[in-house]
Design an enzyme around this catalytic site. Structure first.
Site, PDB file in Angstrom:
ATOM      1  N   HIS A 189       0.853  -1.200   0.000  1.00 50.27           N
ATOM      2  CA  HIS A 189       0.000   0.000   0.000  1.00 50.27           C
ATOM      3  C   HIS A 189       0.879   1.237   0.000  1.00 50.27           C
ATOM      4  O   HIS A 189       1.661   1.451   0.920  1.00 50.27           O
ATOM      5  CB  HIS A 189      -0.915   0.008   1.226  1.00 50.27           C
ATOM      6  CG  HIS A 189      -2.099  -0.894   1.087  1.00 50.27           C
ATOM      7  ND1 HIS A 189      -3.272  -0.692   1.755  1.00 50.27           N
ATOM      8  CD2 HIS A 189      -2.290  -1.995   0.309  1.00 50.27           C
ATOM      9  CE1 HIS A 189      -4.149  -1.625   1.415  1.00 50.27           C
ATOM     10  NE2 HIS A 189      -3.572  -2.446   0.544  1.00 50.27           N
TER      11      HIS A 189
ATOM     12  N   LYS B  15       0.360  -0.083  14.923  1.00 49.57           N
ATOM     13  CA  LYS B  15       1.728  -0.201  15.441  1.00 49.57           C
ATOM     14  C   LYS B  15       1.975  -1.395  16.365  1.00 49.57           C
ATOM     15  O   LYS B  15       3.118  -1.659  16.733  1.00 49.57           O
ATOM     16  CB  LYS B  15       2.098   1.090  16.197  1.00 49.57           C
ATOM     17  CG  LYS B  15       2.252   2.306  15.313  1.00 49.57           C
ATOM     18  CD  LYS B  15       3.498   2.223  14.467  1.00 49.57           C
ATOM     19  CE  LYS B  15       3.530   3.237  13.369  1.00 49.57           C
ATOM     20  NZ  LYS B  15       3.576   2.684  12.015  1.00 49.57           N
TER      21      LYS B  15
ATOM     22  N   TYR C 167      -9.490   5.518   7.012  1.00 47.69           N
ATOM     23  CA  TYR C 167      -9.660   5.894   8.427  1.00 47.69           C
ATOM     24  C   TYR C 167     -10.676   7.018   8.449  1.00 47.69           C
ATOM     25  O   TYR C 167     -10.440   8.071   7.840  1.00 47.69           O
ATOM     26  CB  TYR C 167      -8.345   6.410   9.005  1.00 47.69           C
ATOM     27  CG  TYR C 167      -7.315   5.335   9.262  1.00 47.69           C
ATOM     28  CD1 TYR C 167      -7.238   4.711  10.498  1.00 47.69           C
ATOM     29  CD2 TYR C 167      -6.388   4.971   8.279  1.00 47.69           C
ATOM     30  CE1 TYR C 167      -6.284   3.738  10.753  1.00 47.69           C
ATOM     31  CE2 TYR C 167      -5.428   3.993   8.527  1.00 47.69           C
ATOM     32  CZ  TYR C 167      -5.385   3.380   9.769  1.00 47.69           C
ATOM     33  OH  TYR C 167      -4.444   2.425  10.018  1.00 47.69           O
TER      34      TYR C 167
ATOM     35  N   PRO D 117      -4.946   0.318  18.384  1.00 47.64           N
ATOM     36  CA  PRO D 117      -4.639  -0.144  17.022  1.00 47.64           C
ATOM     37  C   PRO D 117      -4.674   0.940  15.939  1.00 47.64           C
ATOM     38  O   PRO D 117      -4.184   0.714  14.837  1.00 47.64           O
ATOM     39  CB  PRO D 117      -5.682  -1.224  16.756  1.00 47.64           C
ATOM     40  CG  PRO D 117      -6.735  -1.037  17.781  1.00 47.64           C
ATOM     41  CD  PRO D 117      -6.132  -0.334  18.944  1.00 47.64           C
TER      42      PRO D 117
ATOM     43  N   TYR E  14       3.682   6.445   9.889  1.00 49.77           N
ATOM     44  CA  TYR E  14       2.825   5.319   9.515  1.00 49.77           C
ATOM     45  C   TYR E  14       3.642   4.204   8.848  1.00 49.77           C
ATOM     46  O   TYR E  14       3.455   3.024   9.158  1.00 49.77           O
ATOM     47  CB  TYR E  14       1.698   5.787   8.589  1.00 49.77           C
ATOM     48  CG  TYR E  14       0.580   4.777   8.485  1.00 49.77           C
ATOM     49  CD1 TYR E  14      -0.508   4.827   9.349  1.00 49.77           C
ATOM     50  CD2 TYR E  14       0.636   3.743   7.544  1.00 49.77           C
ATOM     51  CE1 TYR E  14      -1.514   3.877   9.286  1.00 49.77           C
ATOM     52  CE2 TYR E  14      -0.370   2.794   7.479  1.00 49.77           C
ATOM     53  CZ  TYR E  14      -1.450   2.867   8.343  1.00 49.77           C
ATOM     54  OH  TYR E  14      -2.441   1.911   8.271  1.00 49.77           O
TER      55      TYR E  14
HETATM   56  C1  LIG Z   1      -7.883  -8.369  19.869  1.00 50.33           C
HETATM   57  C2  LIG Z   1      -6.640  -7.694  19.350  1.00 50.33           C
HETATM   58  C3  LIG Z   1      -6.660  -7.045  18.128  1.00 50.33           C
HETATM   59  C4  LIG Z   1      -5.524  -6.413  17.648  1.00 50.33           C
HETATM   60  N1  LIG Z   1      -5.567  -5.760  16.460  1.00 50.33           N
HETATM   61  C5  LIG Z   1      -4.466  -5.135  16.008  1.00 50.33           C
HETATM   62  C6  LIG Z   1      -4.473  -4.433  14.798  1.00 50.33           C
HETATM   63  O1  LIG Z   1      -5.479  -4.364  14.124  1.00 50.33           O
HETATM   64  N2  LIG Z   1      -3.334  -3.807  14.403  1.00 50.33           N
HETATM   65  C7  LIG Z   1      -2.182  -3.866  15.155  1.00 50.33           C
HETATM   66  O2  LIG Z   1      -1.151  -3.314  14.766  1.00 50.33           O
HETATM   67  N3  LIG Z   1      -2.149  -4.539  16.293  1.00 50.33           N
HETATM   68  C8  LIG Z   1      -3.256  -5.174  16.730  1.00 50.33           C
HETATM   69  N4  LIG Z   1      -3.216  -5.828  17.897  1.00 50.33           N
HETATM   70  C9  LIG Z   1      -1.952  -5.874  18.596  1.00 50.33           C
HETATM   71  C10 LIG Z   1      -1.020  -6.956  18.028  1.00 50.33           C
HETATM   72  O3  LIG Z   1      -1.759  -8.087  17.693  1.00 50.33           O
HETATM   73  C11 LIG Z   1      -0.002  -7.254  19.113  1.00 50.33           C
HETATM   74  O4  LIG Z   1       0.734  -6.068  19.347  1.00 50.33           O
HETATM   75  C12 LIG Z   1       0.931  -8.409  18.765  1.00 50.33           C
HETATM   76  O5  LIG Z   1       0.236  -9.625  18.809  1.00 50.33           O
HETATM   77  C13 LIG Z   1       2.095  -8.442  19.731  1.00 50.33           C
HETATM   78  O6  LIG Z   1       2.790  -9.640  19.594  1.00 50.33           O
HETATM   79  P1  LIG Z   1       3.449 -10.331  20.880  1.00 50.33           P
HETATM   80  O7  LIG Z   1       4.099 -11.555  20.384  1.00 50.33           O
HETATM   81  O8  LIG Z   1       4.250  -9.312  21.606  1.00 50.33           O
HETATM   82  O9  LIG Z   1       2.233 -10.650  21.858  1.00 50.33           O
HETATM   83  P2  LIG Z   1       1.059 -11.725  21.696  1.00 50.33           P
HETATM   84  O10 LIG Z   1       0.625 -11.820  20.289  1.00 50.33           O
HETATM   85  O11 LIG Z   1       0.054 -11.371  22.731  1.00 50.33           O
HETATM   86  O12 LIG Z   1       1.756 -13.087  22.072  1.00 50.33           O
HETATM   87  C14 LIG Z   1       2.097 -13.405  23.399  1.00 50.33           C
HETATM   88  C15 LIG Z   1       2.047 -14.901  23.553  1.00 50.33           C
HETATM   89  O13 LIG Z   1       2.431 -15.241  24.890  1.00 50.33           O
HETATM   90  C16 LIG Z   1       1.585 -16.259  25.330  1.00 50.33           C
HETATM   91  N5  LIG Z   1       1.556 -16.258  26.797  1.00 50.33           N
HETATM   92  C17 LIG Z   1       0.875 -15.446  27.615  1.00 50.33           C
HETATM   93  N6  LIG Z   1       1.077 -15.777  28.889  1.00 50.33           N
HETATM   94  C18 LIG Z   1       1.915 -16.834  28.870  1.00 50.33           C
HETATM   95  C19 LIG Z   1       2.476 -17.635  29.883  1.00 50.33           C
HETATM   96  N7  LIG Z   1       2.180 -17.444  31.171  1.00 50.33           N
HETATM   97  N8  LIG Z   1       3.293 -18.641  29.523  1.00 50.33           N
HETATM   98  C20 LIG Z   1       3.596 -18.868  28.219  1.00 50.33           C
HETATM   99  N9  LIG Z   1       3.062 -18.144  27.212  1.00 50.33           N
HETATM  100  C21 LIG Z   1       2.246 -17.144  27.544  1.00 50.33           C
HETATM  101  C22 LIG Z   1       0.236 -15.939  24.703  1.00 50.33           C
HETATM  102  O14 LIG Z   1      -0.627 -17.070  24.651  1.00 50.33           O
HETATM  103  C23 LIG Z   1       0.649 -15.466  23.339  1.00 50.33           C
HETATM  104  O15 LIG Z   1       0.693 -16.496  22.390  1.00 50.33           O
HETATM  105  C24 LIG Z   1      -4.340  -6.450  18.397  1.00 50.33           C
HETATM  106  C25 LIG Z   1      -4.318  -7.112  19.615  1.00 50.33           C
HETATM  107  C26 LIG Z   1      -5.443  -7.730  20.113  1.00 50.33           C
HETATM  108  C27 LIG Z   1      -5.402  -8.413  21.450  1.00 50.33           C
END
Ligand SMILES: Cc1cc2nc3c(=O)[nH]c(=O)nc-3n(C[C@H](O)[C@H](O)[C@H](O)COP(=O)(O)OP(=O)(O)OC[C@H]3O[C@@H](n4cnc5c(N)ncnc54)[C@H](O)[C@@H]3O)c2cc1C
Length: 389
Positions: free
Chosen positions: A72, A296, A200, A292, A384
């Protein structure tokens, strides 16, 4: 059990770190609380900055993204029926890639499987120990037994509700938080997107976002009450409300269909300082959350992984500890800028419960400034598409 880097959390941050370390010859074990199916069923982010796209290439998992992702070069901003485009390519020479977080995670799992990596699912009671010593370890339950994983370093990639952040003593840890008084109701539908680019939209009825995953998979959001549940919104009610919040010419083109996923996400800005404690490093949502708006969340997780991966590899390959010692400082410097941008976009485009007529005029003026100022558009575009690592 022993490894070099114990990674807690098998979301995108944990899996990407594990894959990048593997490419550099550093061993890791990933401990994930949920099942693989559960992790892969989560519908989340979908806009990737160039920094993350480059990391996917370095990790050797970019083939499908390059084939199926969509570049995009710009995005649309609407205020009522008034709509204008921010041209990322012209303003910054860069772009973003639309490719779902679920697909990124799937590609990472496949690469980890192909490398024979140890990713343990359904681990419970995961607890890091002895973080301020040279010999940290993690204990956890898996398949009915207690296990101990010895390691050199621990990466806390365990998301916002994970246990790692709590290991930083309260006397050291500072948490900064802003909770927004509304949520996002998201719908995924097997329909063609209303536009080639994201829209947006600020309207007097509240925010809306028209987004997509591919040519026949659309992701739409509307600002909703925090007290709402997905069951409060029939598909028809959702589509009707979306139509009222986007410019008429887009509403006329909107193709609707049954929702295949419908969920409500609360919006929050959150940062934990520091992002490291002894030999444990926090990555991604474990340390920070953005609303969101601005896309980011996944991208900030990726920038943490970038700094941590390079720091760990420098330690193992060259005995260089500069990157390890300054990880928190380096990661936070970029995180706070992404926090500011996400907060700004959220404030610009949503209706707030206590908003006065003056506040609404300020929003209108801010959007008008963005519409007519190349300087303002450049500032938005460079944030962005992603600030440099
Ligand atoms: C509902 C939702 C919608 C979103 N939509 C957007 C969006 O549209 N655009 C955007 O940019 N971002 C979005 N985000 C944010 C984005 O998805 C996250 O920033 C991203 O997933 C971060 O990745 P991560 O690996 O740090 O965390 P996570 O994806 O949360 O992964 C963390 C992992 O750790 C695991 N975990 C937790 N506790 C434990 C434990 N005690 N022991 C072992 N494992 C554990 C979890 O099960 C998970 O698999 C959204 C988030 C959510 C919750």
């Amino acid at each position: 059990m022993r490894t070099q880097v114990a990674i807690i959390g098998g979301g995108p941050a944990g899996l990407l770190l594990s894959q990048l370390l593997h490419k550099a010859g550093v061993a890791s074990v990933v401990l994930e609380r949920r099942s693989r199916e559960y992790v892969l069923s989560r519908i989340r982010a979908g806009v990737l900055e160039t920094g993350l796209v480059n990391l996917m290439h370095e990790a050797g998992i970019a083939e499908r993204m390059d084939r199926e992702g969509f570049i995009h070069d710009g995005t649309l901003i609407a205020n009522g029926n008034d709509q204008f485009r921010i041209d990322f390519k012209e303003l910054t020479g860069s772009h973003v890639m639309v490719y779902g977080q679920t697909e990124v995670t799937r590609d990472l799992y496949e690469a980890r499987d192909a490398a024979g990596a140890t990713v343990m699912h359904e681990c419970s009671g995961v607890k890091p120990h002895d973080l301020t010593t040279d010999a940290p370890y993690v204990t956890f339950f898996h398949e009915g037994a207690v296990h101990r994983l010895d390691c050199d370093f621990i990466a806390g990639c365990d998301g916002f509700h994970g246990p790692c952040r709590q290991e930083i003593p309260l006397s050291v840890r500072r948490e900064f938080e802003k909770v927004y008084p509304f949520g996002w109701l998201g719908v995924l539908s097997e329909t063609p997107p209303v536009d080639n680019e994201l829209i947006y939209s600020n309207s007097e009825r509240g925010f809306a976002l028209c987004s997509m995953r591919n040519a026949n998979l659309s992701r739409y959001y509307i600002q909703c009450q925090l007290s709402d549940t997905p069951d409060d919104w029939t598909d028809d009610a959702f589509w009707d409300e979306l139509r009222r919040r986007i410019p008429e010419e887009a509403a006329d083109r909107l193709v609707t269909g049954p929702s295949i996923e419908k969920s409500i996400a609360p919006l929050r800005s959150f940062v934990c300082e520091p992002m490291q404690w002894g030999r444990m490093f926090l990555c991604g949502d474990a340390a920070h959350i953005v609303p969101p708006t601005g896309a980011k969340g996944l991208n900030t997780a990726a920038s943490d992984v970038n700094y941590l991966w390079r720091a760990l590899v420098a330690w193992y390959k060259d005995g260089e500890r500069g990157g390890i010692d300054t990880y928190s400082e380096t990661a936070l410097a970029r995180i706070w800028k992404a926090e500011r941008f996400s907060w700004w976009m959220t404030t610009l485009l949503h209706r707030l419960p206590e908003q006065s007529e003056f506040d609404i005029r300020m929003q209108d003026a801010d959007i008008a400034y963005l519409q007519h100022s190349t300087a303002a558009q450049t500032a938005m575009a460079e944030n962005y598409v992603g600030l440099p690592y």
